[in-house]
Design a protein around this motif. Structure first.
Motif, PDB file in Angstrom:
ATOM      1  N   VAL A 296      -7.927   3.268  -2.482  1.00 10.82           N
ATOM      2  CA  VAL A 296      -7.736   4.701  -2.275  1.00 10.82           C
ATOM      3  C   VAL A 296      -9.049   5.453  -2.446  1.00 10.82           C
TER       4      VAL A 296
ATOM      5  N   ILE B 167       0.846  -1.205   0.000  1.00 13.12           N
ATOM      6  CA  ILE B 167       0.000   0.000   0.000  1.00 13.12           C
ATOM      7  C   ILE B 167       0.877   1.249   0.000  1.00 13.12           C
TER       8      ILE B 167
ATOM      9  N   SER C 274      -6.576  10.649  -0.614  1.00 12.98           N
ATOM     10  CA  SER C 274      -5.394   9.907  -1.018  1.00 12.98           C
ATOM     11  C   SER C 274      -5.146   9.998  -2.500  1.00 12.98           C
TER      12      SER C 274
ATOM     13  N   ASN D 217       2.564   2.068  -3.243  1.00 15.27           N
ATOM     14  CA  ASN D 217       1.675   2.482  -4.329  1.00 15.27           C
ATOM     15  C   ASN D 217       0.808   3.686  -3.986  1.00 15.27           C
ATOM     16  N   THR D 218       1.147   4.366  -2.893  1.00 16.16           N
ATOM     17  CA  THR D 218       0.369   5.509  -2.472  1.00 16.16           C
ATOM     18  C   THR D 218       1.255   6.746  -2.413  1.00 16.16           C
ATOM     19  N   GLU D 219       0.949   7.699  -3.249  1.00 14.06           N
ATOM     20  CA  GLU D 219       1.740   8.926  -3.267  1.00 14.06           C
ATOM     21  C   GLU D 219       1.529   9.712  -1.982  1.00 14.06           C
ATOM     22  N   TYR D 220       0.273   9.881  -1.617  1.00 18.46           N
ATOM     23  CA  TYR D 220      -0.035  10.511  -0.325  1.00 18.46           C
ATOM     24  C   TYR D 220      -1.364   9.971   0.148  1.00 18.46           C
ATOM     25  N   ILE D 221      -1.520   9.969   1.444  1.00 19.39           N
ATOM     26  CA  ILE D 221      -2.783   9.527   2.031  1.00 19.39           C
ATOM     27  C   ILE D 221      -2.950  10.226   3.374  1.00 19.39           C
TER      28      ILE D 221
ATOM     29  N   LEU E  25      -4.727  -1.596  -6.764  1.00 18.79           N
ATOM     30  CA  LEU E  25      -5.061  -0.833  -5.569  1.00 18.79           C
ATOM     31  C   LEU E  25      -6.273   0.066  -5.748  1.00 18.79           C
TER      32      LEU E  25
ATOM     33  N   GLY F 146      -2.972   7.522  -5.234  1.00 18.78           N
ATOM     34  CA  GLY F 146      -2.058   6.412  -5.502  1.00 18.78           C
ATOM     35  C   GLY F 146      -1.323   6.649  -6.791  1.00 18.78           C
ATOM     36  N   GLN F 147      -0.237   5.930  -6.975  1.00 22.05           N
ATOM     37  CA  GLN F 147       0.457   5.979  -8.254  1.00 22.05           C
ATOM     38  C   GLN F 147      -0.462   5.403  -9.320  1.00 22.05           C
TER      39      GLN F 147
END
Lengths: 152, 152
Positions: free
Chosen positions: B109, B62, B95, B65-69, B105, B97-98
């Motif tokens: 998100v 996770i 969030s 594959n998550t730029e920001y959350i 994913l 994700g890439q």
């Protein structure tokens, strides 16, 4: 109620009793399976409901709108520490709800659900439900891909 | 680590720490928040994953594959019995994700998630995660309808 049961067996029995009560639409028995304390439930796709009143009302609603429902439990994993048990399992559900125009129960019936059930041992030695959280499986399970890294 | 904290406060702090560790992508801190025992996790829409290896691997995936959350927790309800705590809360997630071509994913998100988190008090008095179950809210919440029967 054999005295020779292990904790694991007793918890598994309590877990099975939950699903059997729902299958039979037996709200009274179901009520006896839950703690009197602050309980909570999440049905698949639903928000959290807390307190015995909300929890029982939600099951009454489900039972009233379900013609038949049958659970085939797989991947039952039971972890017991002291007087608490966490059960995770997969609910393979065969069900048919009444035709509902409002569609309220659409996400509930059918398909594959994963559940986490928390039980607490009470004074008489029986295990009562503290929390039930069921959720739909939306992504492809890695266990379907035969990946070796998913252990027991 | 104030000694004047109530159990409820200590559990809420542990619950917040979980989300902060995910926000920061801090897998090492996250690992320290979980029990060494048989833990389990259900991410929204995912199957059950059991055991520390699978749980940590899922968070690593996770985070990768998550730029920001960012989590905004609401409706946090905490029930403590003995050395176990059940926390239910709503995760309001912001969030990104890439971009993933395989879409693995996708369901994770964004949107509204409800979670049930089980904590266990360990020997040093801290509360460790035993189980996390998060699921998407798919049906219209009754609390959005202003229905009066939904208590706190």
């Amino acid at each position: 109620m054999s005295r020779a049961r292990t904790d694991i067996e007793a918890v598994e029995e309590a877990n099975t009793a939950l699903y059997e009560a729902v299958e039979r639409g037996d709200l009274e028995t179901l009520g006896g399976l839950w703690l009197d304390a602050e309980v909570s439930v999440v049905h698949p796709g639903w928000p959290v409901l807390t307190g015995r009143g909300e929890v029982m009302r939600s099951y009454a609603l489900i039972m009233a709108n379900t013609e038949y429902i049958q659970f085939f439990l797989t991947n039952v994993e039971i972890s017991v520490i002291g007087d608490t048990a966490v059960v995770s399992c997969t609910e393979n559900i065969l069900s048919g709800g009444q035709a509902e125009e409002d569609g309220d129960l659409g996400p509930l019936v059918g398909g594959l659900v994963v559940a986490t059930n928390v039980f607490r041992r009470v004074e008489d030695g029986s295990w009562k439900l503290w929390s039930h959280h069921g959720s739909p499986v939306l992504v492809e399970g890695e266990d379907d891909d035969g990946s070796e890294e998913l252990g027991a």
